[in-house]
Design an enzyme around this catalytic site. Structure first.
Site, PDB file in Angstrom:
ATOM      1  N   ASP A   1     -15.775  31.165  22.728  1.00 37.07           N
ATOM      2  CA  ASP A   1     -14.997  30.129  22.881  1.00 37.07           C
ATOM      3  C   ASP A   1     -14.540  30.769  25.127  1.00 37.07           C
ATOM      4  O   ASP A   1     -13.461  31.762  24.829  1.00 37.07           O
ATOM      5  CB  ASP A   1     -13.461  29.527  23.002  1.00 37.07           C
ATOM      6  CG  ASP A   1     -12.629  28.338  23.480  1.00 37.07           C
ATOM      7  OD1 ASP A   1     -12.940  28.538  25.184  1.00 37.07           O
ATOM      8  OD2 ASP A   1     -11.967  28.149  22.923  1.00 37.07           O
TER       9      ASP A   1
ATOM     10  N   TYR B   1      -6.505  29.941  21.096  1.00 36.54           N
ATOM     11  CA  TYR B   1      -5.698  28.429  21.229  1.00 36.54           C
ATOM     12  C   TYR B   1      -5.509  27.896  20.405  1.00 36.54           C
ATOM     13  O   TYR B   1      -5.821  27.598  19.474  1.00 36.54           O
ATOM     14  CB  TYR B   1      -7.074  27.147  22.410  1.00 36.54           C
ATOM     15  CG  TYR B   1      -7.163  26.457  22.440  1.00 36.54           C
ATOM     16  CD1 TYR B   1      -6.075  25.801  23.853  1.00 36.54           C
ATOM     17  CD2 TYR B   1      -6.798  24.865  22.013  1.00 36.54           C
ATOM     18  CE1 TYR B   1      -5.015  25.011  24.413  1.00 36.54           C
ATOM     19  CE2 TYR B   1      -6.345  24.556  22.666  1.00 36.54           C
ATOM     20  CZ  TYR B   1      -6.170  23.998  23.618  1.00 36.54           C
ATOM     21  OH  TYR B   1      -5.176  22.605  24.452  1.00 36.54           O
TER      22      TYR B   1
ATOM     23  N   LYS C   1     -11.950  21.971  32.092  1.00 32.51           N
ATOM     24  CA  LYS C   1     -11.204  22.746  32.651  1.00 32.51           C
ATOM     25  C   LYS C   1     -11.975  23.293  33.260  1.00 32.51           C
ATOM     26  O   LYS C   1     -12.714  22.262  34.748  1.00 32.51           O
ATOM     27  CB  LYS C   1     -11.117  24.043  31.765  1.00 32.51           C
ATOM     28  CG  LYS C   1     -10.360  23.658  30.654  1.00 32.51           C
ATOM     29  CD  LYS C   1      -8.937  23.569  30.315  1.00 32.51           C
ATOM     30  CE  LYS C   1      -8.098  22.453  29.267  1.00 32.51           C
ATOM     31  NZ  LYS C   1      -8.334  23.765  28.584  1.00 32.51           N
TER      32      LYS C   1
ATOM     33  N   ARG D   1     -23.502   6.702  20.010  1.00 36.61           N
ATOM     34  CA  ARG D   1     -23.635   7.565  19.476  1.00 36.61           C
ATOM     35  C   ARG D   1     -24.266   8.771  18.729  1.00 36.61           C
ATOM     36  O   ARG D   1     -23.868  10.229  19.024  1.00 36.61           O
ATOM     37  CB  ARG D   1     -22.350   7.245  18.403  1.00 36.61           C
ATOM     38  CG  ARG D   1     -21.355   8.155  17.396  1.00 36.61           C
ATOM     39  CD  ARG D   1     -20.644   7.464  16.042  1.00 36.61           C
ATOM     40  NE  ARG D   1     -20.475   5.925  15.576  1.00 36.61           N
ATOM     41  CZ  ARG D   1     -21.740   6.505  14.610  1.00 36.61           C
ATOM     42  NH1 ARG D   1     -22.317   7.369  14.263  1.00 36.61           N
ATOM     43  NH2 ARG D   1     -21.657   4.811  14.545  1.00 36.61           N
TER      44      ARG D   1
HETATM   45  C1  LIG Z   1      -8.258  23.166  27.002  1.00 38.95           C
HETATM   46  C2  LIG Z   1      -9.053  24.874  25.750  1.00 38.95           C
HETATM   47  C3  LIG Z   1      -9.509  24.354  24.560  1.00 38.95           C
HETATM   48  C4  LIG Z   1      -9.577  22.969  24.126  1.00 38.95           C
HETATM   49  O1  LIG Z   1      -9.813  21.627  25.193  1.00 38.95           O
HETATM   50  P1  LIG Z   1      -9.879  20.252  25.283  1.00 38.95           P
HETATM   51  O2  LIG Z   1     -10.654  19.654  26.526  1.00 38.95           O
HETATM   52  O3  LIG Z   1      -8.392  19.779  25.840  1.00 38.95           O
HETATM   53  O4  LIG Z   1      -9.653  19.679  23.863  1.00 38.95           O
HETATM   54  C5  LIG Z   1      -9.754  25.011  23.672  1.00 38.95           C
HETATM   55  N1  LIG Z   1      -9.576  26.494  23.956  1.00 38.95           N
HETATM   56  C6  LIG Z   1      -9.606  26.447  25.163  1.00 38.95           C
HETATM   57  C7  LIG Z   1      -9.353  28.323  26.328  1.00 38.95           C
HETATM   58  C8  LIG Z   1      -8.876  26.155  26.266  1.00 38.95           C
HETATM   59  O5  LIG Z   1      -8.261  26.121  27.187  1.00 38.95           O
END
Ligand SMILES: *Cc1c(COP(=O)(O)O)cnc(C)c1O
Length: 376
Positions: A159, A87, A184, A34
């Site tokens: 982000d 998001y 992603k 962890r």
């Molecule tokens: C998909 C996404 C998230 C969340 O990520 P997860 O891995 O699905 O938890 C946050 N910000 C953006 C811009 C995203 O496309």
């Protein structure tokens, strides 16, 4: 390494480890899954290097990275500024959870520097924004946001999931923290869930401690897949940039596509900013077709190559109709700028000609079989 605990030789080794831990020695050995895992540590190092950041922390998902970071850095009474196109689950966290701890938020229009400036209060601790945004691909002038923030002693958190470290280096523009949903582009194969935060060691220390408490660590196997995926990140993103541009250009010549949202097109409202900041415009193209909710569903259903689903950044193309996928009602969709006829197309690494031909046949199919499918 597929392992949850790292056994010690003897008590002396534990004591020497604890001393290093106390001093935050980054070279200390592993203890328990962890807190750290050798494979995750490799992934963290690679992501920090890609972003030109000092250090990075890996999480179980992008959302875990975002929620742990915000909880670690914010105190009751703080105020955050966040773009309204952020998001959805990040927004839900701010609205449904941070508000319960008396952390207030001001939502501002996409890319509005004036909006940020007007929203700043003495209690403002953090500005969170994405670039480019979902689904309209707006691009924030991140050269200007940190300037504003710095003047007011505010942290900026970018982000950069959709930008990728290949197309944008937020640290070159003085942002404090960069966040990725590694699910992603970084992972890139639609086979893992992970998230990352990148920034200065000092700032990440608090977040790392919080991660050890909240427990949102990436699994070692996902970390392994991520390290493997990162090896082809540059190649994949290069191809996705090309595919995005090709598809956007094609769509903008088609009468059936009413508006194409892609920052690489000169007609996009943020094209000038994107051209200055980005080295590629990404693989995601959003477009509005001439037609209703049902017409749009028919086009999606007639596409043969992309999967239909809610993600982006993988080697396979994925398309979705946001108005169907979201749980928002019509008024909320309108407020969030999600028209019924909007299609989000996240290009994979397939041959652009094949993707374009597929889009062409889908249009014809949808026109020829108007009775076929689509929610009403
Ligand atoms: C998909 C996404 C998230 C969340 O990520 P997860 O891995 O699905 O938890 C946050 N910000 C953006 C811009 C995203 O496309």
């Amino acid at each position: 390494m597929q392992c949850s605990t790292y056994a010690f030789e003897n008590t002396a080794e534990i004591l020497s480890f604890l001393k290093k831990k106390e001093a935050n020695d980054p070279d200390r050995r592993h203890e328990y899954g962890r807190y750290s895992n050798p494979t995750s540590t490799v992934a963290e190092q690679r992501i920090a290097d890609l972003e030109n950041g000092e250090k990075s922390l890996l999480f179980a998902s992008g959302m875990s990275a975002i929620t742990t970071t915000l909880l670690a850095l914010l105190d009751s009474g703080d105020h955050v500024i966040i773009a309204s196109s952020t998001y959805r689950q990040t927004k839900n966290f701010v609205i449904d959870h941070l508000a319960r701890w008396a952390i207030e938020a001001t939502f501002i229009a996409d890319g509005s520097l004036q909006g940020i400036e007007d929203a700043i209060q003495p209690q403002t601790k953090l500005i969170l924004f994405e670039t480019p945004t979902h689904p309209l691909r707006r691009v924030v002038d991140i050269e200007r946001v940190p300037e504003l923030a710095l003047r007011n002693g505010i942290l900026t958190l970018t982000d950069a999931t959709c930008a990728t470290p290949i197309n944008l280096r937020p640290f070159d523009h003085a942002t404090d923290l960069v966040i990725h949903s590694a699910t992603k582009y970084l992972g890139g194969h639609n086979d893992l869930l992970a998230g990352a935060v990148v920034g200065q060691r000092e700032l990440l220390l608090r977040i790392e401690k919080a991660r050890g408490v909240f427990g949102g660590v990436a699994s070692p196997h996902d970390a392994y897949l991520l390290v493997r995926g990162l090896k082809t990140l540059a190649l994949r993103v290069q191809r996705q940039n090309e595919n995005g541009m090709r598809i956007a250009r094609y769509l903008s010549t088609q009468d059936a596509a009413r508006i194409v949202h892609y920052p690489g097109l000169p007609a996009h409202p943020d094209h000038e900013i994107a051209a200055r900041l980005f080295s590629g415009f990404g693989g995601v193209v959003s477009f509005e077709i001439r037609g209703s909710m049902q017409d749009t569903s028919r086009v999606i259903d007639a596409l043969k190559i992309p999967y239909i689903g809610p993600t982006l950044g993988g080697v396979e193309s994925i398309a979705q109709q946001q108005a169907v996928f979201t749980s928002l009602d019509e008024a909320e969709r309108r407020k969030d700028g999600i028209p019924d006829n909007l299609i989000g197309y996240a290009a994979g690494i397939e041959d652009a000609d094949v993707l374009i031909r597929d889009r062409g046949q889908a249009r014809t199919q949808a026109d020829a079989h108007p009775e076929r499918g689509g929610p009403t």
